[in-house]
Enzyme design. Structure first.
Site, mmCIF file in Angstrom:
data_model
loop_
_atom_site.group_PDB
_atom_site.id
_atom_site.type_symbol
_atom_site.label_atom_id
_atom_site.label_comp_id
_atom_site.label_asym_id
_atom_site.label_seq_id
_atom_site.Cartn_x
_atom_site.Cartn_y
_atom_site.Cartn_z
ATOM 1 N N TYR A 206 42.178 8.635 -45.522
ATOM 2 C CA TYR A 206 43.166 8.680 -44.442
ATOM 3 C C TYR A 206 42.569 8.010 -43.207
ATOM 4 C CZ TYR A 206 40.631 13.040 -43.207
ATOM 5 O OH TYR A 206 39.673 13.975 -42.907
ATOM 6 N N HIS B 140 37.081 7.464 -44.396
ATOM 7 C CA HIS B 140 37.678 6.361 -43.640
ATOM 8 C C HIS B 140 37.041 5.048 -44.099
ATOM 9 C CE1 HIS B 140 39.016 9.662 -41.244
ATOM 10 N NE2 HIS B 140 37.838 9.871 -40.678
#
Length: 343
Positions: free
Chosen positions: A269, A319
């Site tokens: 995400y 990430h």
């Protein structure tokens, strides 16, 4: 009522075009046949030229030198930027599509979460459920924003006054300003946090909570009332001093929009950094980035601490730092943002 008004406007515009055409034709004709004109020719010429300019040049969404929303500058940008996406969660737009809700629930693998609709309903009984009026864009404006990251490349950059000159200054997570004003400035209008990254904010600063799980929303309720939540996966502040009217909520659907459109599914995400950048594209006319990326020696660390392991997040897979950096680089290359790389 609206369709009738639209038809009247269209009819008026058609008559205006016809009037200009006929008058211009008459004057051109009278120039060769008649020695005097019945209407001031210069006035019609100017009117005709102004109308041509109006039709030739597209509407600009702001009065800045650069306008982020301006279309047909980059196909890459136009494919990703969706003006209709709303960055903030409000009482009116709180419904999540089923696929968005399921995706959001998986972000931090929350076990047995409470009902989201009930949680949001309770949340907006505690904090305002309307959009921050400061974030609502005026019809014609030039809103300049600085998005300030936490990179050590800000050390000895002396960007402080430049950062403070912006209309909005957006910061994130645990970033301090006190003691670092020369490099990072002292002004903050909005600060992005999640429970585990919260820091005390000045009274005039708006807190933007980035929720990665239902508990994050429940924490806001708790932290402004009973203080019952003091631990998520790490200890979090049981109470916060932020004024309730200064609390804003980042929309979960906007997180998914950033993940799908801008990151193309890279990473698990988006990071708070890229979320703040795309957020700023939607509320600002000009955006300048400071404190993003490694320093000139390739080191990843925070400007306020000597932390050799600060770049460890790049190896976790949560990430995709390289892909996120590439997005900001492309945005800068097409003049949608500017990046100040510091030292």
């Amino acid at each position: 009522m609206a369709p009738m008004r639209k038809k009247s406007t269209l009819k008026l515009l058609t008559l205006l075009v016809l009037f200009i055409f006929l008058t211009s034709f008459f004057l051109n004709y009278s120039h060769t046949v008649v020695t005097t004109a019945w209407f001031p020719k210069q006035m019609v010429i100017e009117l005709s030229e102004n109308f041509k300019k109006l039709m030739k040049y597209p509407y600009r969404p702001c009065t800045c030198t650069r306008c982020i929303e301006e279309q047909r500058v980059s196909a890459w940008f136009d494919e990703r930027f969706n003006r209709s996406m709303q960055p903030l969660l409000t009482a009116k737009n709180a419904h999540l599509e089923e696929d968005t809700y399921k995706w959001w629930l998986r972000l931090q693998r929350e076990k047995q979460p409470n009902n989201l609709n009930d949680t949001i309903r309770e949340l907006f009984q505690v904090v305002p459920g309307n959009v921050d009026p400061l974030l609502e864009k005026r019809l014609v404006s030039c809103r300049r924003c600085a998005v300030v990251g936490n990179s050590g490349n800000l050390k000895e950059s002396y960007y402080g006054p430049q950062i403070d000159s912006h209309d909005f200054v957006l910061r994130m997570n645990k970033a301090p300003t006190e003691g670092f004003e020369a490099d990072v400035g002292s002004k903050t209008t909005h600060h992005f946090v999640y429970p585990e990254s919260f820091r005390e904010l000045a009274q005039e600063v708006s807190m933007i909570l980035v929720p990665f799980k239902t508990t994050d929303l429940e924490w806001v309720i708790s932290a402004t009332t009973t203080g019952r939540i003091s631990h998520t996966y790490v200890p979090v502040p049981a109470k916060i001093k932020v004024k309730k009217e200064k609390i804003l909520i980042y929309h979960p659907a906007f997180i998914k929009y950033v993940f799908d459109r801008w990151l193309q599914g890279h990473g698990r995400y988006p990071s708070t950094g890229i979320l703040s950048v795309i957020f700023s594209l939607h509320i600002c006319d000009e955006v300048d980035l400071y404190g993003f990326g490694a320093d000139s020696k390739g080191n990843w660390h925070h400007y306020w601490e000597n932390n050799p392991s600060a770049g460890a997040f790049r190896k976790t897979g949560v990430h995709d730092g390289d892909f996120e950096s590439n997005v900001t680089t492309i945005l800068a290359s097409i003049n949608k943002i500017r990046i100040f790389k510091g030292r």
